[in-house]
Write an enzyme that holds these catalytic residues in place. Sequence first.
Site, short mmCIF file in Angstrom:
data_model
loop_
_atom_site.label_atom_id
_atom_site.label_comp_id
_atom_site.label_asym_id
_atom_site.label_seq_id
_atom_site.Cartn_x
_atom_site.Cartn_y
_atom_site.Cartn_z
N ASP A 66 27.18 -5.99 -14.22
CA ASP A 66 26.02 -6.71 -14.76
C ASP A 66 25.72 -7.96 -13.96
OD1 ASP A 66 28.30 -8.05 -15.59
OD2 ASP A 66 28.04 -7.59 -17.71
N ASN A 135 32.98 -9.54 -29.71
CA ASN A 135 32.22 -8.65 -30.59
C ASN A 135 32.36 -7.18 -30.16
OD1 ASN A 135 30.73 -8.55 -28.27
ND2 ASN A 135 28.88 -9.46 -29.12
N HIS A 137 31.74 -6.03 -27.13
CA HIS A 137 30.82 -5.56 -26.08
C HIS A 137 31.58 -5.17 -24.81
CE1 HIS A 137 29.97 -9.82 -24.19
NE2 HIS A 137 31.08 -9.31 -23.72
N GLU A 142 25.78 -5.05 -26.05
CA GLU A 142 26.12 -5.74 -27.29
C GLU A 142 26.14 -4.74 -28.45
OE1 GLU A 142 27.11 -8.62 -26.94
OE2 GLU A 142 25.93 -9.74 -25.48
P1 PGA Z 1 36.20 -12.73 -20.72
O1 PGA Z 1 34.90 -11.90 -21.06
O2 PGA Z 1 36.99 -11.91 -19.77
O3 PGA Z 1 35.69 -14.01 -20.10
O4 PGA Z 1 36.92 -12.96 -22.01
C1 PGA Z 1 34.99 -10.54 -21.32
C2 PGA Z 1 33.66 -10.03 -21.77
O5 PGA Z 1 32.93 -10.76 -22.46
O6 PGA Z 1 33.35 -8.88 -21.47
#
Ligand code: PGA
Length: 251
Positions: A66, A135, A137, A142
């Site tokens: 992304d 959450n 995702h 999301e």
């Molecule tokens: P993080 O993010 O590795 O910074 O915890 C993971 C994500 O939100 O996919």
Amino acid sequence: MEILLCKDYEQLSRTAAEFVQREIEQNPRCVLGLATGSTPLGLYRELAALHRQGLDFSSVTTFNLDEYLGLGPDHPASYCRYMQENLFQHINVPPENIHIPDGQAENPDQECWDYERRMAAAGGIDLQILGIGHNGHIGFNEPGTPFGQTTHVVDLDERTIEANARFFGHDLSQVPRRAISMGIKSIMRARKIVLLASGSGKADAVAAAAEGPVTPDLPASVLQLHPQAAVLVDAEAGSKISRENPELRRS
Ligand code: PGA
């Protein structure tokens, strides 16, 4: 879905790097799907160290999950910049083999189609690395994102905007509201998937993804349907997984 319980973040990162190393050794021309965020940083450090010891990325192709819409490649919080600084500067993937959605595309929907076409033309992703949001995702998919979606433009969830504000000087107003993300369908096409999770903040999402119902409300739960998905957790992120889970192994 195999669950590998690692004792700490260092072991998690080393184990993830071994997955990538095996993939490259089996197929030097492999296609890797890459993620950003804090969790893969240890993996990328390990890959840089493996490269210094001789692991060759010169025929590897990469596709990132992304990118924020509205950020150019040099913006300090763009995922393009993150990937350069944390991985690509330290290994030898040829620049022409690196693919990240264009956050400045004039026509973002067209960019999504092109990105899917580029993935298909490369033969599809062999090994996809994923993080997981609080959450549930994956990528910027999301809760509520239909499983059938391919690369698409996303309106970011408020929790994600808050979680990512740390990369924008803790100023919520600076966090882009939209991004381009591979869809769940694009992710599920990968031949193998390795999801990384570290820290107690991820424990609920990991347990729900591994042991709860498969539902778009918890996007990572879709990995239960993938034939070759592994979830790598440190002790804290794995603390809510049932010890009776037959898929659980200690790394
Ligand atoms: P993080 O993010 O590795 O910074 O915890 C993971 C994500 O939100 O996919």
